[in-house]
Scaffold this active site. Structure first.
Site, mmCIF file in Angstrom:
data_model
loop_
_atom_site.group_PDB
_atom_site.id
_atom_site.type_symbol
_atom_site.label_atom_id
_atom_site.label_comp_id
_atom_site.label_asym_id
_atom_site.label_seq_id
_atom_site.Cartn_x
_atom_site.Cartn_y
_atom_site.Cartn_z
ATOM 1 N N ASP A 6 0.839 -1.203 0.000
ATOM 2 C CA ASP A 6 0.000 0.000 0.000
ATOM 3 C C ASP A 6 0.876 1.255 0.000
ATOM 4 O O ASP A 6 2.083 1.204 0.317
ATOM 5 C CB ASP A 6 -0.884 -0.054 1.265
ATOM 6 C CG ASP A 6 -2.145 0.784 1.159
ATOM 7 O OD1 ASP A 6 -2.280 1.554 0.210
ATOM 8 O OD2 ASP A 6 -2.999 0.654 2.074
ATOM 9 N N ASN A 42 -0.142 5.316 1.095
ATOM 10 C CA ASN A 42 -1.312 6.113 1.438
ATOM 11 C C ASN A 42 -1.122 7.619 1.468
ATOM 12 O O ASN A 42 -1.900 8.315 2.123
ATOM 13 C CB ASN A 42 -1.872 5.642 2.779
ATOM 14 C CG ASN A 42 -2.662 4.362 2.604
ATOM 15 O OD1 ASN A 42 -3.634 4.337 1.865
ATOM 16 N ND2 ASN A 42 -2.238 3.293 3.241
ATOM 17 N N CYS A 72 -1.347 -1.251 -4.325
ATOM 18 C CA CYS A 72 -2.490 -0.483 -3.829
ATOM 19 C C CYS A 72 -1.954 0.898 -3.473
ATOM 20 O O CYS A 72 -0.789 1.022 -3.086
ATOM 21 C CB CYS A 72 -3.018 -1.195 -2.569
ATOM 22 S SG CYS A 72 -4.218 -0.274 -1.613
ATOM 23 N N ASP A 119 -10.844 2.266 -2.971
ATOM 24 C CA ASP A 119 -11.379 2.007 -1.638
ATOM 25 C C ASP A 119 -12.901 1.990 -1.662
ATOM 26 O O ASP A 119 -13.532 1.627 -0.673
ATOM 27 C CB ASP A 119 -10.903 3.085 -0.654
ATOM 28 C CG ASP A 119 -9.503 2.765 -0.143
ATOM 29 O OD1 ASP A 119 -9.057 1.618 -0.326
ATOM 30 O OD2 ASP A 119 -8.855 3.667 0.427
HETATM 31 C C1 DGJ Z 1 -5.791 2.038 1.888
HETATM 32 C C2 DGJ Z 1 -6.214 0.788 1.175
HETATM 33 O O1 DGJ Z 1 -6.758 1.093 -0.064
HETATM 34 C C3 DGJ Z 1 -7.189 0.033 2.047
HETATM 35 O O2 DGJ Z 1 -7.653 -1.094 1.368
HETATM 36 C C4 DGJ Z 1 -6.518 -0.334 3.330
HETATM 37 O O3 DGJ Z 1 -5.487 -1.232 3.102
HETATM 38 C C5 DGJ Z 1 -6.002 0.921 4.026
HETATM 39 N N1 DGJ Z 1 -5.194 1.718 3.155
HETATM 40 C C6 DGJ Z 1 -5.218 0.563 5.253
HETATM 41 O O4 DGJ Z 1 -4.634 1.652 5.829
#
Ligand code: DGJ
Length: 728
Positions: A477, A479, A525, A547
């Site tokens: 991931d 973020n 991701c 998401d």
């Molecule tokens: C963003 C991802 O898209 C979600 O599926 C999940 O893994 C969260 N991060 C976790 O922080």
């Protein structure tokens, strides 16, 4: 077939099964674009080189060189010499001037395709692809620019990339190096793009090209939720089946630009490459720079053909994972089930119930490490939180495997929380500008993975966990997007290299991972689908789409994604209702049918959902086993689109040998006073008979394709149905 060179006319003809691309070299050595379109059997057309335009060509009269350069269709335009359209290459010399001008020197043609140093790139065997290298030189700068064209005959794809080498004595600075350019006469082109935001990624947008520049781009350090490194120019009559389409897609995961520019002479210049903002690259004598690859495809029969060409191309020539044609295990991910609140017992409860219903893998998402009970800490501290996983990770994996399931785990390797041991030990490892406090996003900083010691440390943390237990799957991931672009390690004159060095660092880490753990199923991701791009597909055969797991929101997201990506790459799960993002209630059956168009899995607390929903899981899983092969390898057809203001959505996957087809129909909103709906099925054998599964009804392929199939049994909001036709 393949690549031919006519030495008398100084022209190259690049042929795929259905397309031809022609390049010509002028008397002076400018490399010009002549034609891209439908396959030509023969071509004698030197007359198409646009060197005879008024007022004069450079070799006739140097006075008018600028007007020539401002019009001539170039294969790879350079900046600073009088072509006022968007340049692909900007080079600054040691005296501070920005100009370059390149001329044809030589060329070579080879079977196969070279790898691109440090970058993901398509590949193919000697009998599948041929590569043309056109070597150009700027004699003043001592710069060599090699234009690479690889011709994938069967898939109707030509890839392009560029290698720039400093063969002179001077220190140079590259300020822009794009990967591809296409100059074409405007045919009332419209631009098709994929745009959106978090939770609504890759919606299809279409608008006419107006004079001037129109672009999509990212300067966020990743391909982004908002815009996508893809651009198609289409003629106005373009539908799924008609019209001319020029598609360009970028095999890269960082900043990009994809632009169409309509000029005062009615020409359109289409370019793609690494965004020039905050990009600069030192090029000392003897050094080279490799630009990423752009994928080009032409379709004379609409968007559907473009989709199928790209799907075939990515499946055959970009995705390397051993899972590309293997059945992916049906997984259950605990993110939407528990968020951060879980422990060994909770995970095992989910796993036990999942196993009973045929689910094959448990994926433990965010929250298993450091002291992470919320999103504001512990990234970088990749040690198991034993307050949650009380018996440790190897024991949890052992217990899950003991149930007969596989185990997967989540990481976010590129990030660090300010509240972490790692950050306290190495604050300089975060991307930041000296003297400024970097901005936080989701309470985290970005690690400077342009630095080898940072990559080595983080990679080892991930690898150590993977070595500690038999883990089958990793969700990688990311973020947050990049800001405060500065590296504590790069010299002042190299800070402009950080964005690209970051992406190269990411690729190096993922390459190590898939090399050291060859059996691993990797899913990329980025806060949903912010790094869904061809670059990442080189490492992971699937990417989390969004998401937003609401079945209705997913229609648009998956339609946009499937426009250019094979269905087998789209991470898609059935989640609980009301949906956590849009609070919509949809039938469990529809959630299953929509997720079936992707990798298929679950993301809900299976121990808590209603008995009625749970009872459907085994059937859905069985359905996945039955259809996954078709979905993974078949031809995709978009039959109707809710995005396009239809009250329903409909897509189809037909087997390449025409033996079967699976149609998914989703009635988005019920309509008053409406009758049945006629949908025309595609990709069948006209002369064969097809039986509709579960019935004794038999139709001819011709009937289904020409007259259509009547949908009369889907009523109400958010209802859906699958129709499976099998050749008799
Ligand atoms: C963003 C991802 O898209 C979600 O599926 C999940 O893994 C969260 N991060 C976790 O922080």
């Amino acid at each position: 077939m393949g690549i031919q060179y006519n030495g008398t006319k100084r022209m190259f003809k690049l042929d795929t099964a259905g397309t031809t691309y022609i390049i010509g070299v002028t008397e002076e050595g400018y490399v010009g674009h002549v034609y891209y379109g439908k396959r030509l059997r023969q071509f004698g057309g030197g007359y198409l080189m646009r060197t005879q335009e008024a007022p004069f060509t450079p070799s006739v009269n140097q006075r008018e060189k600028n007007s020539f350069l401002d019009f001539f269709p170039m294969e790879y335009p350079t900046g600073g010499i009088g072509d006022y359209r968007e340049s692909c290459l900007d080079v600054r010399n040691s005296a501070g001037s920005m100009a370059s001008e390149i001329f044809y020197e030589s060329h070579s043609i080879e079977d196969g395709k070279p790898a691109l140093e440090g970058l993901p790139a398509s590949f193919g065997k000697a009998d599948e692809v041929q590569t043309l290298r056109i070597v150009c030189k700027d004699p003043v700068l001592g710069l060599q620019v090699i234009l690479l064209y690889s011709v994938f005959e069967k898939e109707d794809v030509i890839t392009r990339s560029v290698l720039v080498e400093n063969t002179g004595e001077e220190h140079l600075r590259l300020e822009k190096v794009y990967s591809a350019c296409l100059d074409m006469e405007n045919r009332e082109f419209e631009m098709v793009n994929l745009c959106g935001s978090w939770a609504r990624e890759r919606h299809i947008k279409r608008a006419g090209v107006r004079p001037g520049k129109q672009l999509v781009s990212s300067v966020k350090g990743e391909s982004s939720h908002q815009e996508h490194p893809f651009l198609a120019l289409v003629t106005p009559e373009t539908t799924q089946e008609t019209g001319e389409v020029y598609g360009m897609h970028f095999v890269y995961s960082g900043n990009f630009i994809a632009q169409a520019e309509l000029t005062h002479f009615g020409y359109v210049r289409m370019v793609m490459g690494i965004h020039g903002d905050e990009f600069s690259w030192r090029l000392a004598p003897g050094e080279h720079f490799q630009a990423p690859e752009a994928v080009l495809t032409y379709s004379g029969s609409g968007l559907g053909k473009m989709s199928r060409s790209l799907h075939d191309f990515y499946r055959e020539h970009l995705i390397r994972s051993p899972y590309k044609y293997k059945k992916r295990p049906v997984l259950i991910n605990n993110w939407e089930a528990t968020y951060f609140e879980f422990n060994t017992e909770k995970l095992l409860d989910i796993a036990r119930e999942a196993k009973k219903n045929g689910i094959e893998m448990l994926v433990m998402d965010d929250g298993w490490f450091g002291k992470r009970n919320w999103d504001d800490n512990s990234l970088g501290d990749w040690t198991v939180n034993e307050e949650k996983l009380t018996t440790g990770l190897p024991d949890l994996v052992r217990q899950v495997r003991g149930l007969g399931m596989e185990f997967g785990i989540w990481f976010e390797p590129e990030m660090v929380s300010p509240d972490s041991k790692l950050y306290r030990a190495h604050p300089d490892w975060a991307v930041q500008i000296a003297g400024r406090t970097p901005g936080q996003s989701r309470a985290q900083y970005v690690l400077d993975i342009s630095r080898k010691e940072v990559r080595d440390y983080i990679y080892e943390c991930v690898a150590k966990i993977l070595r500690s237990a038999p883990i089958s799957y990793v969700k990688w991931d990311m973020n947050r997007q990049l800001s405060d672009i500065g590296s504590a390690c790069l010299p002042a004159d190299a800070q402009g290299e950080l964005f690209h060095r970051y992406v190269l660092g990411l690729y190096e880490m993922q390459e190590r991972l898939v090399t050291d753990f060859p059996g691993l199923l990797l899913e990329n991701c980025s806060g949903g689908g912010a790094r869904f791009d061809p670059g990442m597909l080189y490492y992971s055969p699937q990417i989390w789409c969004s998401d937003d797991t609401d079945a209705i929101e997913r229609l648009r997201i998956q339609e946009g994604t499937a426009l250019i990506y094979p269905l087998s790459t789209m991470g898609a799960h059935v989640s609980d209702c009301p949906n956590h993002i849009v609070e919509r209630n949809t039938p469990f059956e529809t959630r299953g049918n929509v997720a079936l168009a992707g990798t298929f899995g679950y993301e809900l607390d299976i121990t808590k959902i209603s008995e009625e929903d749970r009872a459907q899981i085994a059937g859905q899983v069985e359905q996945y086993h039955r259809y996954h092969g078709l979905i993974q390898t078949g031809d995709y057809y978009r039959i109707a689109s809710w995005t396009d203001r239809k009250p329903y959505d409909c897509w189809e996957v037909a087997a390449k040998d025409m033996s079967e087809a699976l149609v998914t129909f989703v009635q988005v909103l019920g309509q008053p006073n409406m009758h049945s709906v006629n949908i025309r099925i595609r990709g069948l054998d006209g002369g064969a008979g097809y039986r509709l599964e579960g019935t004794s009804e038999v139709y001819t392929g011709e009937e289904l394709m020409e007259c259509g199939f009547i949908v009369r049994d889907v009523k109400g909001d958010f209802r859906s149905k699958l129709y499976h036709f099998m050749r008799e």
